[in-house]
Write a protein that holds these residues in place. Structure first.
Motif, PDB file in Angstrom:
ATOM      1  N   VAL A  30       0.816  -1.205   0.000  1.00 24.21           N
ATOM      2  CA  VAL A  30       0.000   0.000   0.000  1.00 24.21           C
ATOM      3  C   VAL A  30       0.852   1.258   0.000  1.00 24.21           C
ATOM      4  O   VAL A  30       1.780   1.398   0.799  1.00 24.21           O
ATOM      5  N   GLY A  31       0.516   2.164  -0.928  1.00 31.36           N
ATOM      6  CA  GLY A  31       1.133   3.473  -0.934  1.00 31.36           C
ATOM      7  C   GLY A  31       2.430   3.593  -1.702  1.00 31.36           C
ATOM      8  O   GLY A  31       2.907   4.691  -1.949  1.00 31.36           O
ATOM      9  N   TYR A  32       3.012   2.494  -2.090  1.00 31.37           N
ATOM     10  CA  TYR A  32       4.315   2.562  -2.753  1.00 31.37           C
ATOM     11  C   TYR A  32       4.202   2.968  -4.208  1.00 31.37           C
ATOM     12  O   TYR A  32       3.350   2.477  -4.941  1.00 31.37           O
ATOM     13  N   THR A  33       5.093   3.844  -4.624  1.00 30.38           N
ATOM     14  CA  THR A  33       5.359   4.059  -6.032  1.00 30.38           C
ATOM     15  C   THR A  33       6.239   2.914  -6.512  1.00 30.38           C
ATOM     16  O   THR A  33       7.141   2.468  -5.798  1.00 30.38           O
ATOM     17  N   THR A  52       2.638   5.761  -9.697  1.00 30.16           N
ATOM     18  CA  THR A  52       2.270   6.000  -8.322  1.00 30.16           C
ATOM     19  C   THR A  52       1.250   4.969  -7.838  1.00 30.16           C
ATOM     20  O   THR A  52       0.694   4.205  -8.634  1.00 30.16           O
ATOM     21  N   TRP A  53       1.012   4.971  -6.547  1.00 26.26           N
ATOM     22  CA  TRP A  53       0.111   3.992  -5.937  1.00 26.26           C
ATOM     23  C   TRP A  53      -1.258   3.989  -6.621  1.00 26.26           C
ATOM     24  O   TRP A  53      -1.820   2.942  -6.902  1.00 26.26           O
ATOM     25  N   SER A  54      -1.811   5.172  -6.877  1.00 25.91           N
ATOM     26  CA  SER A  54      -3.146   5.257  -7.460  1.00 25.91           C
ATOM     27  C   SER A  54      -3.183   4.844  -8.919  1.00 25.91           C
ATOM     28  O   SER A  54      -4.243   4.549  -9.463  1.00 25.91           O
ATOM     29  N   ARG A  72      -0.361  -1.238 -12.959  1.00 28.07           N
ATOM     30  CA  ARG A  72      -0.326  -1.996 -11.706  1.00 28.07           C
ATOM     31  C   ARG A  72      -1.712  -2.495 -11.367  1.00 28.07           C
ATOM     32  O   ARG A  72      -2.712  -1.887 -11.729  1.00 28.07           O
ATOM     33  N   ASN A  74      -3.258  -3.339  -7.857  1.00 31.06           N
ATOM     34  CA  ASN A  74      -2.998  -3.326  -6.421  1.00 31.06           C
ATOM     35  C   ASN A  74      -3.653  -4.499  -5.693  1.00 31.06           C
ATOM     36  O   ASN A  74      -3.161  -4.942  -4.656  1.00 31.06           O
ATOM     37  N   SER A  77      -1.113  -6.964  -5.947  1.00 24.65           N
ATOM     38  CA  SER A  77       0.221  -6.494  -5.531  1.00 24.65           C
ATOM     39  C   SER A  77       1.243  -6.714  -6.639  1.00 24.65           C
ATOM     40  O   SER A  77       2.365  -7.200  -6.391  1.00 24.65           O
TER      41      SER A  77
END
Length: 122
Positions: A30-33, A52-54, A72, A74, A77
């Motif tokens: 979570v939150g990682y670029t 970016t994460w989003s 990505r 998420n 992961s």
């Protein structure tokens, strides 16, 4: 501690395509670029792309713009690098990395995978 494992490398002819994957485990994604870096034989590891994460913000080095796409998932992961119109100069080891912010400097990333080899024949 985040562990990153790349896959999808291989041998391809110039003009061909490959999709690299990088799966994260062992810690929070979570939150990682996430970034992809390329290391050609005998050269420094260089920035290729980051997301970016989003997923809203992406950045590419000029040499891959229009040919590579970073994305990505998420929920899984996992981060991907779709590589099209491959050139012999794209040959090398591709590493994924996780960091707090979208940066081009490899020293700004905290976690690294072991790399996957991509070879593009002419």
């Amino acid at each position: 501690q985040v562990q990153l494992v790349e896959s999808g490398g291989g041998l391809v002819q110039a003009g061909g395509s490959l999709t690299l994957s990088c799966a994260a485990s062992g810690g929070s994604f979570v939150g990682y670029t996430m970034g992809w870096f390329h290391q050609a034989p005998g050269k420094e590891r260089e920035f290729v792309a980051a997301i970016t994460w989003s997923g809203v913000n992406t950045y590419y080095t000029d040499s891959v713009k229009g040919r590579f796409t970073i994305s990505r998932d998420n929920a899984k992961s996992t981060v991907y690098l779709q590589m099209n119109s491959l050139k012999p100069e794209d040959t090398g080891v591709y590493y994924c990395a996780a960091g707090a912010r979208l940066r081009l400097n490899k020293d700004e990333y905290d976690y690294w995978g072991q790399g996957t080899q991509v070879t593009v024949s002419s």
